[in-house]
Design a protein around this motif. Structure first.
Motif, PDB file in Angstrom:
ATOM      1  N   THR A  18       1.505   8.442  -6.115  1.00  0.00           N
ATOM      2  CA  THR A  18       0.708   9.674  -6.210  1.00  0.00           C
ATOM      3  C   THR A  18       0.244  10.188  -4.848  1.00  0.00           C
ATOM      4  OG1 THR A  18      -1.263   8.314  -6.571  1.00  0.00           O
ATOM      5  CG2 THR A  18      -0.095   9.118  -8.532  1.00  0.00           C
ATOM      6  N   ASP A  19       0.547   9.446  -3.788  1.00  0.00           N
ATOM      7  CA  ASP A  19       0.085   9.849  -2.456  1.00  0.00           C
ATOM      8  C   ASP A  19       0.961  10.967  -1.907  1.00  0.00           C
ATOM      9  OD1 ASP A  19      -1.936   7.997  -2.481  1.00  0.00           O
ATOM     10  OD2 ASP A  19      -0.748   6.443  -1.480  1.00  0.00           O
ATOM     11  N   ARG A  20       0.302  12.049  -1.530  1.00  0.00           N
ATOM     12  CA  ARG A  20       1.039  13.185  -0.940  1.00  0.00           C
ATOM     13  C   ARG A  20       1.219  12.911   0.553  1.00  0.00           C
ATOM     14  NH1 ARG A  20      -2.546  16.289  -4.491  1.00  0.00           N
ATOM     15  NH2 ARG A  20      -3.894  16.785  -2.718  1.00  0.00           N
ATOM     16  N   HIS A  21       2.245  12.140   0.877  1.00  0.00           N
ATOM     17  CA  HIS A  21       2.533  11.718   2.242  1.00  0.00           C
ATOM     18  C   HIS A  21       3.891  12.253   2.691  1.00  0.00           C
ATOM     19  CE1 HIS A  21      -0.310   7.972   1.934  1.00  0.00           C
ATOM     20  NE2 HIS A  21      -0.962   9.115   1.989  1.00  0.00           N
ATOM     21  N   TRP A  44      -0.743  17.910   2.398  1.00  0.00           N
ATOM     22  CA  TRP A  44      -0.035  16.633   2.476  1.00  0.00           C
ATOM     23  C   TRP A  44      -0.384  15.976   3.801  1.00  0.00           C
ATOM     24  CZ3 TRP A  44       4.352  14.859  -0.767  1.00  0.00           C
ATOM     25  CH2 TRP A  44       4.392  15.543  -1.993  1.00  0.00           C
ATOM     26  N   GLU A  45      -0.393  14.654   3.797  1.00  0.00           N
ATOM     27  CA  GLU A  45      -0.844  13.871   4.947  1.00  0.00           C
ATOM     28  C   GLU A  45       0.340  13.267   5.693  1.00  0.00           C
ATOM     29  OE1 GLU A  45      -3.584   9.902   5.911  1.00  0.00           O
ATOM     30  OE2 GLU A  45      -3.403  10.675   3.860  1.00  0.00           O
ATOM     31  N   GLN A  90       7.197   5.188  -3.480  1.00  0.00           N
ATOM     32  CA  GLN A  90       6.470   5.146  -2.214  1.00  0.00           C
ATOM     33  C   GLN A  90       6.380   6.575  -1.694  1.00  0.00           C
ATOM     34  OE1 GLN A  90       8.987   2.189  -0.164  1.00  0.00           O
ATOM     35  NE2 GLN A  90       7.149   0.907  -0.031  1.00  0.00           N
ATOM     36  N   GLY A  91       5.298   7.227  -2.027  1.00  0.00           N
ATOM     37  CA  GLY A  91       5.122   8.627  -1.656  1.00  0.00           C
ATOM     38  C   GLY A  91       5.565   9.564  -2.758  1.00  0.00           C
ATOM     39  N   ASN A 107       2.848   1.763   2.752  1.00  0.00           N
ATOM     40  CA  ASN A 107       1.597   1.631   1.996  1.00  0.00           C
ATOM     41  C   ASN A 107       1.331   2.828   1.090  1.00  0.00           C
ATOM     42  OD1 ASN A 107       1.032  -0.814   3.363  1.00  0.00           O
ATOM     43  ND2 ASN A 107       0.152   0.318   5.083  1.00  0.00           N
ATOM     44  N   SER A 108       2.335   3.652   0.888  1.00  0.00           N
ATOM     45  CA  SER A 108       2.163   4.855   0.072  1.00  0.00           C
ATOM     46  C   SER A 108       2.389   4.542  -1.400  1.00  0.00           C
ATOM     47  CB  SER A 108       3.136   5.954   0.524  1.00  0.00           C
ATOM     48  OG  SER A 108       2.918   6.289   1.883  1.00  0.00           O
ATOM     49  N   ARG A 109       1.524   5.086  -2.243  1.00  0.00           N
ATOM     50  CA  ARG A 109       1.699   4.959  -3.684  1.00  0.00           C
ATOM     51  C   ARG A 109       2.455   6.171  -4.218  1.00  0.00           C
ATOM     52  NH1 ARG A 109      -4.558   4.286  -4.918  1.00  0.00           N
ATOM     53  NH2 ARG A 109      -4.444   6.075  -3.493  1.00  0.00           N
TER      54      ARG A 109
END
Length: 747
Positions: free
Chosen positions: A453-456, A441-442, A473-474, A449-451
């Motif tokens: 599917t983004d592993r944030h 994860w980042e 968002q994330g 700006n997280s979608r």
């Protein structure tokens, strides 16, 4: 900046009184304005709501300010860790001090940033030999008093001798750490805001390194320089070199009490604007950073061949616990098992590896299978070794995901951590393979700006919270019944406390038998440590950065950018638009699309002159910022010698003050300031009125009876009135002024 209007400019009582005064006009039939009237209650309620609305409309929260800063591409800076060069001494045999070795400075921990191959030699003597003198500066080096490496004048042929108590090893990289004095009124340029990585600095001079191979002092062989970040001793840095032959002892005056093994640094070509002044010179030195590593991740790239092997040198990898992960085709990580047997005993489907620790090199070696005995990692995949301190293993585990949005995990109990280098992964269950897989994860500043599917994830350092997204968002970590969120790289450290004074780093933080008797020291104070930037500090910084020029358009832009040339001390700079060298009748005659920049380096000389390397470094820096349509020229200042001849009538008691008047004229006609001004302005004409004014202001002067001025220098012109006109790139300096004094009673 635009002024912010105050929307909350009326108090509750003021608004209530205004509303009550409007009642007779708007509702004449409303005559009961006492507190028991329900209408008054409603009026007070609406007034309170209006006051609250004004308060919130007028309020700009810290979150709003962070968003505004983000629109400008700025975020408050994190805590930074101090760094310093540390030296080691006292080991009788060669050994390895691996990267990440912890050192102690009272209650703080520093870690070495690179692996050090210790050389069992002591820097015993330092001698400087010039054409006119020779001196032993070993005591200066031990006491931290700076001295000139090639004398104050740094003339060609000057030599710096460095003597060791024993022979340096052959065919081994040896690091010589050099620190130059930085105690000058003009700081070194840093490159300004938004500057990309600069090109290597052009060295102003040339030096050659040799080592003694003969008993009579005539046998000197050149050293192979592997790396030189000092640019031939013009800046602080390191010299990495190798010897390809054995050294021989030599007795050298004035250190002829015994024979030593010598290195020689000869100044082959002079050109320093500022003669290098050494503050520290040592071998067995490496940079250390104030931090403490809890766990770290070391990646490797497989070759795709059988029996792939890799090696890493690091303190944590050698002394701590380790695990090995291999990436699959979906970008997930699978943990492989360390075999307690040989790989030859493993089957073709076994995901296993061999691990071997080398005590002499302090390294960890991994070996994988060949496809028949153990699985062979594919070329397109990545292998990484995760090492952690077993005493701090509880800090690695963040918690268990419940699968709900906006999860928060409190890790403040484990301390505060550095955002840089923080790596986190989450375990998911692979039902097909019936095993746990790990996903990286980042770390981000926020989820704007997280979608989905983004592993944030975010880390709030002040509150010690790890936060995840809401699936819009994330992404949300997968639900699990056991702890499935952990760190794979984590460090602590940072702050101004890390800027320790010299000699405070004095021991290893962990005991190792082979390091017993080795001394540790930092010859200079640590620097670079800073606290986390507050919101107010970030706002002030962004104002400064917005005002700092990043593109050279106007003359002021060129001057500001040239003054901040990285690695140089630029004392004065003047940009001359529409001028090119050789133009005679400027400014009546102009050269379109031309810009000439005149620079003066800081120097201890009266008339500093920029050498070719200095000019080239400034030109390279300006080339990165100039407009494509502008032709750039960088030149050195021309010095014009101005001599004043004056006959001055003075009071009888001041007939012996000719030297005072001459001193005032020298103070006026000087190219550089001395703390009370910048000096004569570039290209400014020397008018007789300037001289008249300077002399007439002195005590005891009645009037100036006669005055004329002489000048010598390139492109200088004297008009019919006796005034001296300089070229636009010219500066004046004083000649030997002739002042004749006549007493007023002698006329």
């Amino acid at each position: 900046m635009l002024p912010l209007p105050n929307l909350d400019d009326r108090l509750y009582e003021q608004m209530l009184q205004e509303a009550r005064k409007a009642i007779p006009k708007l509702f004449p039939q409303w005559t009961d304005e006492n507190a028991h009237d329900p209408g008054m209650t409603m009026l007070e309620l609406l007034t309170w709501m209006t006051e609250m609305q004004q308060y919130y409309l007028n309020r700009i929260t810290a979150n709003n300010e962070r968003k505004f800063l983000k629109l400008l591409g700025v975020r408050p800076r994190d805590e930074s860790s101090a760094s310093v060069v540390v030296s080691f001494a006292g080991a009788p045999i060669p050994l390895t001090i691996p990267r990440g070795t912890p050192l102690r400075a009272y209650d703080q921990t520093f870690e070495t940033d690179e692996t050090l191959r210790f050389v069992p030699a002591v820097l015993d003597k330092v001698i400087v030999r010039t054409d006119t003198a020779v001196g032993d500066f070993t005591s200066n080096l031990k006491s931290g008093i700076a001295f000139y490496a090639f004398g104050p004048d740094a003339s060609a042929g000057s030599r710096l001798f460095v003597g060791f108590d024993r022979e340096l090893p052959v065919d081994t990289d040896i690091v010589l750490s050099i620190r130059l004095s930085d105690r000058y009124p003009v700081p070194i340029g840093r490159g300004g805001v938004g500057t990309e990585e600069e090109q290597p600095m052009v060295a102003p001079s040339s030096v050659s390194w040799k080592f003694a191979t003969g008993d009579d002092g005539d046998g000197w062989m050149p050293i192979t320089t592997v790396m030189d970040t000092t640019a031939h001793l013009s800046q602080t840095g390191e010299i990495v070199f190798r010897l390809h032959d054995r050294m021989k002892p030599l007795s050298m005056y004035p250190a002829d009490d015994k024979k030593r093994y010598w290195l020689s640094c000869t100044l082959e070509q002079e050109g320093y604007e500022l003669s290098p002044k050494l503050e520290s010179l040592c071998i067995n030195a490496v940079r250390a950073v104030q931090r403490q590593t809890v766990c770290e991740s070391v990646p490797f790239r497989p070759t795709g061949e059988a029996d792939f092997a890799c090696e890493t040198i690091g303190h944590l990898a050698y002394t701590g616990n380790v695990s090995v992960q291999v990436m699959d085709d979906k970008g997930r990580w699978r943990e492989w098992k360390r075999t307690t047997r040989l790989l030859e005993d493993c089957g073709p489907g076994d995901r296993c590896y061999e691990l071997e620790r080398d005590p002499s090199a302090k390294s960890v070696k991994l070996r994988f299978g060949d496809g028949e005995h153990g699985v062979m990692p594919a070329r397109e995949h990545t292998v990484r070794l995760i090492a952690w301190d077993p005493a701090k293993e509880d800090r690695l585990w963040v918690g268990t995901s419940n699968g709900l949005p906006e999860q928060e995990f409190d890790i403040s109990r484990s301390g505060t951590f550095r955002r840089s280098g923080m790596g986190l992964q989450v375990a998911v269950r692979d039902s097909a393979a019936d095993e746990w897989m790990w996903e990286d994860w980042e770390l981000v500043d926020d989820f704007d700006n997280s979608r989905s599917t983004d592993r944030h994830y975010t880390y709030d350092r002040s509150e010690g919270l790890i936060r995840f997204g809401n699936n819009e968002q994330g992404a949300i970590p997968a639900k699990c019944g056991i702890p499935n969120i952990r760190f794979v790289s984590l460090q602590t450290g940072g702050g101004v406390r890390g800027n320790v004074k010299k000699e405070m780093i004095n021991a290893f933080a962990e005991f190792a038998p082979e390091w017993e008797g080795i001394s540790v020291a930092n010859p200079a104070a640590a620097s670079g440590g800073d606290e986390e930037e507050s919101l107010e500090e970030a706002k002030l910084r962004v104002q400064q950065e917005l005002n700092a020029p990043t593109r050279a358009v106007t003359a002021e832009d060129y001057e500001a950018i040239a003054s901040d040339t990285p690695g140089l001390r630029v004392a004065r700079v003047k940009a001359i638009p529409q001028y090119k060298p050789g133009l005679r009748d400027y400014p009546r005659e102009k050269a379109p699309a031309q810009m000439t920049v005149v620079v003066v380096p800081y120097s201890e000389r009266d008339r500093p002159k920029a050498g070719p390397a200095f000019l080239e470094n400034v030109r390279r820096h300006l080339e990165r910022h100039r407009l494509l349509s502008t032709e750039l020229h960088v030149i050195s200042a021309a010095y014009i010698k101005v001599t004043v001849h004056a006959v001055v009538v003075v009071e009888p008691s001041h007939k012996d003050d000719a030297s005072i008047i001459a001193a005032v004229l020298k103070r006026l006609l000087r190219p550089m300031g001395h703390g009370d001004g910048e000096g004569w302005r570039f290209g400014r004409s020397v008018h007789k009125g300037d001289i008249y004014g300077a002399i007439s202001r002195l005590k005891g002067v009645v009037y100036v009876q006669d005055l004329w001025i002489d000048a010598e220098g390139p492109s200088v012109r004297k008009d019919g009135g006796g005034d001296i006109h300089l070229p636009p790139y010219g500066l004046v300096y004083s000649g030997e002024h002739e002042v004749e004094l006549i007493g007023v009673t002698d006329l």
